[in-house]
Structure formats: structure tokens, C-alpha cells
Design an enzyme around this catalytic site. Structure first.
Site, PDB file in Angstrom:
ATOM      1  N   LYS A  92       0.846  -1.194   0.000  1.00 52.78           N
ATOM      2  CA  LYS A  92       0.000   0.000   0.000  1.00 52.78           C
ATOM      3  C   LYS A  92       0.881   1.244   0.000  1.00 52.78           C
ATOM      4  CE  LYS A  92      -3.797  -2.058   2.649  1.00 52.78           C
ATOM      5  NZ  LYS A  92      -4.871  -1.946   1.639  1.00 52.78           N
TER       6      LYS A  92
ATOM      7  N   ARG B 193     -10.404 -11.514   0.096  1.00 51.57           N
ATOM      8  CA  ARG B 193     -11.244 -12.476  -0.613  1.00 51.57           C
ATOM      9  C   ARG B 193     -10.607 -13.872  -0.631  1.00 51.57           C
ATOM     10  NH1 ARG B 193     -11.152  -8.782  -5.861  1.00 51.57           N
ATOM     11  NH2 ARG B 193     -11.108  -7.307  -4.119  1.00 51.57           N
TER      12      ARG B 193
END
Length: 515
Positions: free
Chosen positions: A289, A363
Site C-alpha cells: 500500500k 477475498r
């Protein structure tokens, strides 16, 4: 936690640090809400005018303090805004009462006792106000020097230099001997206490809450409340073939865990499975990030915290439904052993996933947990996750998205969320977006089209739900962590979003009223 009592005492003679009243916003100015008649009478019926002079309008969340009238044993009156005055013969909205109680409780930090003279037309109102008080009084100061217990100049115990949460709240107009009122307050206490525990977990720094530590918290709570618990460590996950959870946790020195919490009722006719994303810290992995996007990533386990809290709450309430919670716990870190973009993982279901972006890790852990939950063949599965920034762009920071493989179930979950005061919105799963996750190397890729990214994530998860099982996905990325100032009963930091929705869904299932 703030102690709650139902009281039939008259407002003038009650000994407390403050008395809380409601003020509505009317067409001609503020008006005093029901429940505060005795207070208004002590001001000769001029309380609304006094409040207007002080600048109060009755707007939602507005807090105005003024000296108590002569003859009262409480020194201060706290007037809290309820928002728009309801139509004639209509009561105040439950969420307006909940938020008002929360705002007042937060404003009374440091007080030992407060009397709440808010509208209590029925038992449900008592539960709503109780919930607002308990959630609004919440504070997280475990890591602050000012929170350490000490002694003041007079030798009395003091909580450092900070203000402790409101110690006791008496709900005036409540009926202590009425079973419905007592039940409503007891339910509020159980749900709020577990929701606040979820907030604590979200707020705990990641150096103290890694997957192993989170699993230990779950084990302790499970033992306390008669919940069966199973924890799969790295060895068990490897033996079982949980490639998604292992792949995400591969770069961290703290190994991943999959925790299964099982609450069973001998009278249950329905079974539910709740699955939570539990990334105790998300650096993005190799797909790191950028600066400015990782400071609050301790909150990426808010879904697992919500699931954990909901299962414990269901057990405490003795709901007649079987509820299983799955906590998919991992830390997503970059290292020489971390999963790389381009790697292919074999999931617990047997499907292979090409990892195009290691920051789309939630996910992957959810996929394994969803398939594991499916093996028990529950009547329905709900997963909860701080899954996508795309959902925040779509719905903002206070509303979460609801997706499902069944329209009626999606509606039922959405309506449950609205009923308990958790803003949500039903979202679609457009079939044309599925093609974007086709991979030339694996069965599916973990990324698809950029536009509609939150919906793409939902479509990915759907691939790992067992055939014929009703499923819903809650993307709580926006409201799970409040980076702004507190409002209503919502604090800065972890919010506990989705706990109340899950509990309400479980209650509906127990009553045979779930979709």
C-alpha cells in the site's frame, strides 16, 4: 461497562450528577420531549424557551447543559437533540433515541450517575435507549498513560488524568418489574457489551493482536459462554489444504489461523454460518500500500471481530438457532516468503486462483472459510469484511453494501440492518463482471475489472459458496472504522459495525421469520 437500572423515581428527588432530557426540533422552535414533564414543570413550563435562548434547536446530536431547577437533587440538566418532532400520535424513531442517548452518555464522561428521562413509550424504547447509552459511553484507553489507575490528592482512586466512562445510567419511566422492559434492557446489555468487545479488538494495535492472539481471545470467550471452539494452526491448515489463508499469511512471522466457533441450541430448527475476514494487519503484501493508506490497517479484521461478537451475543441471549462463526485470521506482510503477484494458490475448495494483486487478500482468506462453512450445509451463510475501497467510493464512510445470491435474502439482511440502525444498501452482482476474472493460468483470478470493484469482489466470493446454499456478503469497509470525530453512539476508531445486524438476523432465524 456502564451499569443500567430501570427506575420509577420522580426526577426531582433522584440523586445523580445529571438528568438527561430529549428536545425535538419543531416548526416553531425546540420542544421538550415526553419523559421530561417533571423537569419542564420545574421551569414553569418555560424549558423550551430557555433552551432556545441558549441556542438549542433540537437538532439530532445537539447537547446543551444548563443548571437544574430549584428543588432538584441533580445539579445539571443535559438536553439532547432528537431531531425532527414526530407527527401527532407517532413516537420517536428508534435510531433517533439511540443516537441521542449515545451523545448524552459520551458528554457525561466522568460522571458517576445520570438519570435518562427520554421518551419510553414501550419496552422496546427502553432497550433502544439502553443500547445507545452503553455504546455511547464506550472508550478505548488501554494504551494511554492517563488511563492508568492512580490516587488523587485526597487519596481517592482516580483513573489517571482522563475521564472514565459514565458509571451508571438510570432509565426513568422504565418498569423494573415488567418482564418486557427487563428483557429489553438485558438484551441491550448483552449485545452492547459484545459489540464493545469487537470495538476493543479493532482498536488493539497489531503488535498485540496477531492471528494467534485473536484466536486466544476467541478461545477464552468460548469457554466462558459454552461455545465449542476449534482452532486450525499452520500445520492443520497445511494438512487441510487451505491455500488461500496460508498464501496470505505466508509473508508474516505470525502464522495464520482459522477459528470455528459453534453455538448450538437444543431447540434450534435453523442453522446459520457467519464468516469474518480477519486480517490483523494489512500492508498490502508485495503489492504494498502507498504511504497514507496503511496507518489504520489494524482495522482489517473488523469483519472477524463482528462475527466473533455476534456468536457470543447469540449464546448469551440463548437464541434458538445454531450459529457457527468462522474467523479467517492472517497478517498480510511483504517478505521473502510472501505470495507474489502471479503466484497461483490452490484453495481449500480445490479451485486454483491466480493472485494478480496481493492487496486483494481478504477475498482469498474468505474463500477458504466460505467453503469450510459450506461443508456444514447451513441454511444460510453471511460473510462480513472490510473488503474493498470501491465500496467506500460507492456508499461513503457510514453505509455498508449488501450482496447476495438470493434477492429475498439480500432484502431480509438489508431490512435487519435498517431495523437495528446500521445503515446499509443492497447492491447487485452483475454477471457481466465475472468474465473479467477469467485467468489463462488458473480457474479464476483474484482481480477483475477496476470499475465496480466491490461487486467484482462479491462475485469472486460467490464462487466459493457451496451449491444450493443461500449466502450474503457484507462489505463494511466504510463504516467499520471511524477516522472522523464521534457522533451519536459511534466513537472514533472501531465501530463494531455489523454486530447488531448479525444478531438480529439470528433472532429472526430463531423465530422462523428470516426470508
Amino acid at each position: 461497562m456502564t451499569a443500567l437500572t430501570l427506575s420509577t423515581s420522580a426526577a426531582p428527588g433522584l440523586r445523580a450528577d445529571a438528568i438527561v432530557i430529549g428536545v425535538a426540533k419543531g416548526a416553531g422552535g425546540p420542544s421538550v420531549a415526553p419523559g421530561a414533564e417533571a423537569v419542564d414543570k420545574a421551569y414553569d413550563g418555560r424549558l423550551a424557551g430557555v433552551l432556545e435562548t441558549l441556542g438549542a434547536s433540537g437538532a439530532e446530536g445537539e447537547v446543551t447543559k444548563l443548571p437544574a431547577p430549584a428543588g432538584f437533587k441533580t445539579p445539571v440538566v443535559v438536553a439532547v437533540g432528537l431531531g425532527a418532532e414526530p407527527e401527532k400520535d407517532a413516537g420517536f424513531d428508534a435510531e433517533a433515541l439511540r443516537r441521542a442517548a449515545g451523545a448524552a452518555a459520551r458528554a457525561l464522561a466522568g460522571a458517576k450517575k445520570a438519570a435518562f428521562a427520554l421518551p419510553l413509550a414501550e419496552a422496546a424504547d427502553a432497550g433502544v435507549v439502553a443500547e445507545g447509552v452503553l455504546l455511547g459511553a464506550y472508550s478505548f484507553d488501554a494504551y494511554k498513560e492517563s488511563a492508568k489507575d492512580g490516587k488523587d490528592a485526597k487519596g481517592a482512586r482516580a483513573k489517571g488524568n482522563g475521564k472514565a466512562p459514565l458509571a451508571e445510567a438510570a432509565l426513568l419511566g422504565g418498569k423494573p418489574r415488567d418482564k418486557a422492559y427487563k428483557a429489553a434492557v438485558e438484551r441491550a446489555a448483552a449485545v452492547a457489551e459484545e459489540l464493545n468487545r469487537a470495538r476493543d479488538l479493532v482498536n488493539t494495535p497489531p503488535n498485540d493482536l496477531n492471528p494467534e492472539a485473536f484466536a486466544a481471545v476467541a478461545q477464552t470467550a468460548a469457554k466462558e459462554h459454552g461455545i465449542k471452539v476449534q482452532v486450525l494452526d499452520e500445520k492443520a491448515l497445511t494438512k487441510g489444504g487451505y491455500g488461500g489463508i496460508l498464501g496470505v499469511g505466508a509473508g508474516s512471522a505470525s502464522g495464520p489461523r482459522l477459528v470455528k466457533l459453534s453455538y448450538t441450541s437444543p431447540k434450534a430448527k435453523k442453522s446459520l454460518a457467519f464468516v469474518g475476514k480477519g486480517i490483523t494487519y494489512d500492508s498490502g503484501g508485495i503489492s504494498l500500500k502507498p504511504a497514507g493508506h496503511n496507518e489504520t490497517m489494524k482495522c482489517d479484521m473488523a469483519g472477524a471481530a463482528a462475527v466473533f461478537a455476534a456468536v457470543v451475543a447469540a449464546a448469551r441471549l440463548g437464541l434458538e438457532v445454531n450459529v457457527t462463526g468462522w474467523l479467517a485470521l492472517a497478517e498480510n506482510m511483504p517478505s521473502g516468503s510472501a505470495t507474489r503477484p502471479g503466484d497461483v494458490l490452490r484453495m481449500y475448495s480445490g479451485k486454483t486462483v491466480e493472485v494478480l494483486n496481493t492487496d486483494a487478500e481478504g477475498r482469498l482468506v474468505l474463500a477458504d472459510a466460505l467453503w469450510a462453512a459450506s461443508q456444514d450445509k447451513p441454511d444460510a451463510i453471511i460473510d462480513v469484511a472490510t473488503l474493498t475501497g470501491a465500496m467506500m467510493l460507492a456508499l461513503g464512510s457510514r453505509t455498508y453494501g449488501v450482496m447476495a445470491n438470493d434477492d429475498a435474502f439480500r432484502t431480509a439482511v438489508y431490512e435487519a440492518a435498517e431495523e437495528v440502525g446500521e445503515p446499509a444498501w443492497p447492491m447487485p452482482l452483475p454477471e457481466h463482471l465475472r468474465k473479467g476474472m477469467d485467468s489463462p493460468t488458473a480457474d479464476i483470478a483474484n482481480m477483475g475489472e477496476r470499475m465496480g470493484g466491490g461487486l467484482v469482489a462479491g462475485l469472486f466470493l460467490r464462487e466459493f459458496v457451496g451449491e444450493g446454499i443461500t449466502w450474503a456478503h457484507l462489505d463494511i469497509a466504510g463504516p467499520a472504522f471511524n477516522e472522523g470525530g464521534p457522533f451519536g453512539y459511534t466513537p472514533k476508531g472501531g465501530t463494531g459495525t455489523a454486530v447488531r445486524t448479525l444478531v438480529r438476523v439470528a433472532e429472526l432465524a430463531a423465530a422462523g421469520e428470516l426470508g
